[in-house]
Design an enzyme around this catalytic site. Structure first.
Site, PDB file in Angstrom:
ATOM      1  CB  SER A 157       3.905  -0.747   9.496  1.00  5.21           C
ATOM      2  OG  SER A 157       4.569  -0.537   8.281  1.00  5.21           O
ATOM      3  CG  ASP A 301      -2.250   1.855   4.699  1.00  4.51           C
ATOM      4  OD1 ASP A 301      -1.042   2.144   4.646  1.00  4.51           O
ATOM      5  OD2 ASP A 301      -2.750   1.121   5.571  1.00  4.51           O
ATOM      6  CG  HIS A 328       1.670   3.039   6.566  1.00  3.40           C
ATOM      7  ND1 HIS A 328       1.188   1.796   6.246  1.00  3.40           N
ATOM      8  CD2 HIS A 328       2.873   2.825   7.171  1.00  3.40           C
ATOM      9  CE1 HIS A 328       2.055   0.865   6.625  1.00  3.40           C
ATOM     10  NE2 HIS A 328       3.073   1.466   7.198  1.00  3.40           N
TER      11      HIS A 328
END
Length: 356
Positions: A157, A301, A328
């Protein structure tokens, strides 16, 4: 990126023999294959007393601070530094790595970035920018004695943004790069959230979210509740909130909300307001990445999986790993596929089998 207001929502819900080789299908296939005794041997390590923990001094424009790291295992050829998301999260939501990396013989390092949990938190907004974080990573690398012969840089991320930025400046020190659940463009991420994921929400819920965003009412508890209960279980971690793994809940509860809001915005539902990352875009620089690179994404995601697949085609030596059931946090909701692909990439680079 990482979640912010989920904190309040969740709070309401609530021995092998010493000489056996590390196995389970993930052996280090080479003459100097690690044994369990070698993997867990701390002889000569300066961090023995602290169980692998080392506080590393970091020089910044605002003075010297310390960041927290923790080493697990020994492998002179494979050392993975884990960059967590956020900004402002911590390493704890990555603790699922403990179930996979040791049995694969991989040495790895947890690391809380400055302003996060176990590291110093000067609360100095002048330090909240990408270039400063890149220099922090470089100082951590030097302190841990990682180099181009063994240094695998993993970023998830926001950590993926940081890893990519680091590689664009310092890739000569990297053996391989892993970018997990992160696109190469925040504007593209915002467009994906707006045009693809947003319309999948209940239209009444979406209308309420949009109304509060239009009014700039991002700290409204109702805004946080709507995003957390309707968006996160579909695209951040595909489990009911009350079933989210304890390391994730524990980590999210420690989010540095000021840092997160300043750089990402109020939630994972795109980047809004005047967040510092709003215009970040490195699509045109992907071709400069020479080192072996793995990008990872999931069907559900918050980031566009097709974009992450495309990223792998732009770097000079790329591979994409897709998690068909993942969101995610694919290391939880598509765990077996995620770690199988991640470990395969690391081993292929180590054994000279990459690119195929």
């Amino acid at each position: 990126m990482k979640n912010l207001g989920l904190i309040s929502i969740i709070s309401v819900l609530f021995c092998f023999g010493c000489e056996n080789p590390i196995s389970n299908g993930n052996n280090l296939d080479s003459p100097d294959q690690n044994t369990l005794a070698q993997y867990f041997d701390n002889t000569g390590r300066s961090d023995v007393l602290s169980g692998g923990v080392k506080m590393i001094p970091i020089e910044t424009s605002a003075g010297k601070f310390h960041v927290w790291t923790k080493r697990i295992g020994n492998n002179p050829r494979i050392k993975v530094l884990l960059l967590h998301g956020g900004p402002g999260a911590n390493h704890e939501y990555l603790e699922s790595f403990d179930s996979f990396f040791p049995k694969a013989g991989i040495e790895y390092y947890y690391y809380d970035q400055l302003e996060s949990s176990y590291s110093d938190q000067p609360n100095d907004t002048s330090l909240w920018h990408i270039d400063r974080f890149v220099e922090e990573v470089e100082q951590v690398r030097l302190a841990l004695k990682l180099d181009e012969n063994n240094f695998y840089l993993y970023g998830q991320s926001w950590g993926g943004i940081l890893a990519l930025e680091y590689a664009l400046k310092y890739q000569g020190y990297i053996k391989a790069l892993i970018i997990s659940n992160m696109m190469a463009s925040i504007p593209d991420y915002m467009k994906y959230a707006e045009e693809v994921l947003g319309p999948q929400l209940d239209q009444t819920v979406l209308a309420e979210i949009k109304a509060m965003e239009a009014a700039g009412d991002f700290i409204n508890p109702k805004y946080i509740e709507l995003v957390s209960t309707h968006y996160y279980p579909k695209h951040v971690l595909r489990m009911p909130l009350e079933s989210w793994p304890e390391p994730v809940v524990r980590s999210f509860n420690k989010t540095n909300e000021a840092l997160y809001s300043s750089m990402q915005g109020p939630s994972e539902f795109g980047v809004v307001g005047d967040a510092r990352l709003k215009n970040w875009d490195r699509k045109d620089d992907l071709s400069k990445i020479k080192v072996p690179t793995l990008t990872m994404g999931g069907t559900y995601d918050t980031m566009d999986p097709e974009h992450m697949k495309w990223m792998a085609s732009l770097v000079q030596q790329g591979r994409y790993e897709h998690c068909p059931e993942g969101s995610h946090l694919s290391m939880y909701d598509d765990q077996e596929i995620y770690f199988k692909g991640l470990i395969r990439f690391i081993k292929d680079v180590d054994e000279g089998k990459f690119p195929e």
